[in-house]
Design a protein around this motif. Sequence first.
Motif, mmCIF file in Angstrom:
data_model
loop_
_atom_site.group_PDB
_atom_site.id
_atom_site.type_symbol
_atom_site.label_atom_id
_atom_site.label_comp_id
_atom_site.label_asym_id
_atom_site.label_seq_id
_atom_site.Cartn_x
_atom_site.Cartn_y
_atom_site.Cartn_z
ATOM 1 N N ILE A 4 -14.272 6.563 33.437
ATOM 2 C CA ILE A 4 -14.545 6.016 32.103
ATOM 3 C C ILE A 4 -13.281 6.055 31.254
ATOM 4 O O ILE A 4 -12.941 5.085 30.569
ATOM 5 N N ALA A 5 -12.573 7.188 31.282
ATOM 6 C CA ALA A 5 -11.371 7.346 30.467
ATOM 7 C C ALA A 5 -10.335 6.271 30.768
ATOM 8 O O ALA A 5 -9.635 5.789 29.869
ATOM 9 N N ASP A 6 -10.246 5.873 32.021
ATOM 10 C CA ASP A 6 -9.269 4.853 32.405
ATOM 11 C C ASP A 6 -9.573 3.489 31.782
ATOM 12 O O ASP A 6 -8.688 2.630 31.689
ATOM 13 N N SER B 294 -10.452 13.115 26.127
ATOM 14 C CA SER B 294 -9.953 13.957 27.209
ATOM 15 C C SER B 294 -11.059 14.573 28.028
ATOM 16 O O SER B 294 -10.809 15.136 29.096
ATOM 17 N N GLU B 295 -12.321 14.506 27.530
ATOM 18 C CA GLU B 295 -13.445 15.107 28.236
ATOM 19 C C GLU B 295 -14.257 14.084 29.027
ATOM 20 O O GLU B 295 -15.238 14.437 29.674
ATOM 21 N N PHE C 203 -13.616 20.572 32.623
ATOM 22 C CA PHE C 203 -14.991 20.910 32.991
ATOM 23 C C PHE C 203 -15.957 19.868 32.432
ATOM 24 O O PHE C 203 -16.833 19.356 33.144
ATOM 25 N N LYS C 204 -15.792 19.544 31.148
ATOM 26 C CA LYS C 204 -16.686 18.562 30.524
ATOM 27 C C LYS C 204 -16.502 17.182 31.144
ATOM 28 O O LYS C 204 -17.458 16.419 31.280
ATOM 29 N N ARG C 205 -15.271 16.873 31.517
ATOM 30 C CA ARG C 205 -14.981 15.571 32.125
ATOM 31 C C ARG C 205 -15.718 15.411 33.451
ATOM 32 O O ARG C 205 -16.205 14.332 33.778
ATOM 33 N N ARG D 109 -4.175 26.192 27.761
ATOM 34 C CA ARG D 109 -4.711 26.144 29.124
ATOM 35 C C ARG D 109 -6.231 26.292 29.109
ATOM 36 O O ARG D 109 -6.937 25.632 29.873
ATOM 37 N N ASP D 110 -6.734 27.167 28.253
ATOM 38 C CA ASP D 110 -8.185 27.342 28.145
ATOM 39 C C ASP D 110 -8.849 26.045 27.677
ATOM 40 O O ASP D 110 -9.897 25.654 28.190
ATOM 41 N N GLN D 111 -8.226 25.410 26.693
ATOM 42 C CA GLN D 111 -8.774 24.151 26.194
ATOM 43 C C GLN D 111 -8.726 23.072 27.272
ATOM 44 O O GLN D 111 -9.673 22.290 27.424
#
Length: 427
Positions: free
Chosen positions: A246-248, A240-241, A403-405, A395-397
């Motif tokens: 890349i994730a796709d 998720s990050e 952000f990391k993504r 939501r925080d997570q």
Amino acid sequence: MKGIKKAIGFLGLSLLLVAPIASAARVTLDQVIAVVNTEALMQSELDSKLDAVYQNLKQRNIPAPPKEVVREQVLDRLVLDTIQMQMAAQSGMQVSDAQLSQAISNVAQQNKLSVAQFRQVLEQQGISFANVQEQISRELLISQLRQRRVGERIKISEQEIDSLISQEKSVLNSTDFHLQQMTFGIADKATPQQVAETEQKAQQVYQQLLNGEDFNQLAIRSSNDDFALQGGDMGWRRGSELPIFIADQVLSLAINDVTLPLRSPAGFHIIKLVEKRGGPSKLVNETLARHILISPTALRTDAEARQLINKLRERVEAGEDFAQLAQTYSDDKGSASDGGLLGWAPAGQFVPAFDAAMNNTSINGLSPVFKSNFGWHIIRVEGRRTQDIGAQVMRDQARQQLFKRKFDTELDNWLREIKASAYIDIR
């Protein structure tokens, strides 16, 4: 103790920061090899970084590319690191003694050593502990600078958070990927011809991979991102990050597969899947605590520090306000202004001595005086909870994951910009 040198680059910023063993055979006179803004870079500094890179490649059993290729990559990284250190200095950023001690303790723990044992092993290998401290301090400064300057460029909308939360149970969110990457960067104002030439280069490297050439070698030789000198190794990343481009693609990869060149705002990328692992998320036990730290200094002996913390503990027991005493006396400046409050923290977040004392203190209780590598402490525990995935926490997570993504892509853009705006004269 082969793992020590590798672990020094613990923040993942630069394998150039691995402490090298001085070469007694090198006796050539020093000379200026580059000027970055108003700062001269010396041949001896480049030689030191090259030694470190070659040692690291040898430890990882990666054959070294031609010397001129490695030299170009190392010099480019040295220039970028110099620009970032200059920016940190101009911003007045500093690494505190507590931050540096924690970082060194983390490196020692990664090698299953105490700090004293870590220092002893380094000395046995001919590595200066003072040099290691300086290098880790530089790495921390660069990390802080990047978090501030890149972080302020990243915008996350509530709609993006809602969209990610709706996918919370997807495979991507519960899977970790160990990836390697090559980046073929494109300048912000590149012409269509330059874009086409960069894409052609990426396609050529992709064909070389299909023909059996080593990814590590090609990354060192061809990539121009922050992972190049690590053979393109990005380490483990939560799905998720990952950046969207890349994730796709990553879920469709088999182990050791590589992607076709992928387009992003930064350029073209080739991704290799090294390993993956997955599993459901777990509940986390957290503790809310305050602490007071009294550290030995040049003007305060260890015995005097212990005497002061004992007196402060007696004052708390007599009814004085813990938070007020923390604001007045604590040497942990990060928490002192907040009355020593550390916030909700999961087990394992702090050094072992601190964790043990916190876990053995009852709610509303006061810990005995104890010592860590930072100095002498007392802790007041104010609460404990088992953290569930509630709405706000989720939501925080999600915000953190987004952000990391976005961070790696924005970091590439920022590094190109600061390099383009600096005065660089390669001699």
